[in-house]
Design a protein around this motif. Structure first.
Motif, short mmCIF file in Angstrom:
data_model
loop_
_atom_site.label_atom_id
_atom_site.label_comp_id
_atom_site.label_asym_id
_atom_site.label_seq_id
_atom_site.Cartn_x
_atom_site.Cartn_y
_atom_site.Cartn_z
N GLY A 2 -1.81 2.82 -18.37
CA GLY A 2 -2.71 2.04 -17.44
C GLY A 2 -2.99 3.01 -16.09
O GLY A 2 -2.23 3.63 -15.96
N ARG A 3 -3.87 2.64 -15.52
CA ARG A 3 -4.46 3.24 -14.23
C ARG A 3 -4.15 2.45 -13.07
O ARG A 3 -4.23 1.22 -13.16
N GLU A 4 -3.43 3.15 -12.02
CA GLU A 4 -3.31 2.57 -10.85
C GLU A 4 -4.53 2.23 -10.19
O GLU A 4 -5.47 3.06 -10.23
N PRO A 6 -6.86 2.49 -7.00
CA PRO A 6 -6.83 3.49 -6.05
C PRO A 6 -6.29 3.32 -4.61
O PRO A 6 -5.79 3.95 -3.95
N ALA A 7 -6.24 1.95 -4.32
CA ALA A 7 -5.75 1.36 -2.99
C ALA A 7 -4.32 1.29 -2.87
O ALA A 7 -3.55 1.15 -1.90
N LEU A 8 -3.62 1.24 -4.28
CA LEU A 8 -2.08 1.13 -4.30
C LEU A 8 -1.13 1.93 -3.35
O LEU A 8 -0.45 1.56 -2.68
N PRO A 9 -1.51 3.12 -3.29
CA PRO A 9 -0.55 4.03 -2.48
C PRO A 9 -0.73 3.59 -0.90
O PRO A 9 0.25 3.67 -0.33
N ASP A 10 -1.98 3.24 -0.55
CA ASP A 10 -2.01 2.76 0.84
C ASP A 10 -1.47 1.43 0.89
O ASP A 10 -0.82 1.28 2.25
N LEU A 11 -1.67 0.57 0.38
CA LEU A 11 -1.04 -0.88 0.02
C LEU A 11 0.59 -0.60 0.12
O LEU A 11 1.26 -1.33 0.96
N GLN A 12 1.17 0.34 -0.74
CA GLN A 12 2.56 0.48 -0.63
C GLN A 12 3.16 1.09 0.68
O GLN A 12 4.23 0.63 1.27
N LEU A 13 2.23 1.82 1.36
CA LEU A 13 2.65 2.61 2.73
C LEU A 13 2.62 1.51 3.67
O LEU A 13 3.51 1.14 4.55
N ILE A 14 1.58 0.76 3.75
CA ILE A 14 1.37 -0.24 4.71
C ILE A 14 2.44 -1.44 4.42
O ILE A 14 3.21 -1.88 5.56
N ALA A 15 2.69 -1.86 3.52
CA ALA A 15 3.86 -2.83 2.99
C ALA A 15 5.14 -2.23 3.70
O ALA A 15 6.02 -3.12 4.35
N SER A 16 5.51 -0.86 3.06
CA SER A 16 6.98 -0.32 3.70
C SER A 16 6.86 -0.23 5.25
O SER A 16 8.00 -0.64 5.79
N GLU A 17 5.66 0.06 5.75
CA GLU A 17 5.85 0.13 7.39
C GLU A 17 6.23 -1.08 7.86
O GLU A 17 6.85 -1.63 8.88
#
Length: 100
Positions: A2-4, A6-17
């Motif tokens: 499956g392909r991720e 494209p917004a997933l890395p940014d969403l993960q960073l925002i959620a983490s912060e």
């Protein structure tokens, strides 16, 4: 494979912060997070019990400080589309809108 999205890395960073801020600065005993697709945006919401009177605001950390830049990162990724409010029960709500 499956392909991720494209917004997933940014969403993960925002959620983490946002979750880290709730744990460190709001002394949260619980956290609720949601992610909703809205027209043109992903709406990521983090809610905590609002145990402190502080309001999440970007600050100007010193050159040697290792912390204090997270909200600037969120502001940049969301093109300034994030906000904070209180629920009628006093819970703190922080929402970030990442362009889709």
């Amino acid at each position: 494979m499956g392909r991720e999205h494209p917004a997933l890395p940014d969403l993960q960073l925002i959620a983490s912060e946002l979750v880290t801020n709730a744990l460190l600065h709001a002394h949260a005993t619980w956290i609720r997070m949601s992610l909703l697709p809205t027209p043109g945006y992903w709406e990521l919401t983090v809610t905590d019990p609002g145990l402190t009177d502080s309001t999440p605001m970007p600050r100007c950390p010193g050159v040697d400080e290792k912390h204090g830049r997270g909200l600037w990162v969120i502001d940049d990724l969301t093109l300034g589309h994030w906000d904070t409010s209180r629920s009628p029960a006093g819970d703190r709500i922080v929402r970030a809108f990442l362009p889709r």
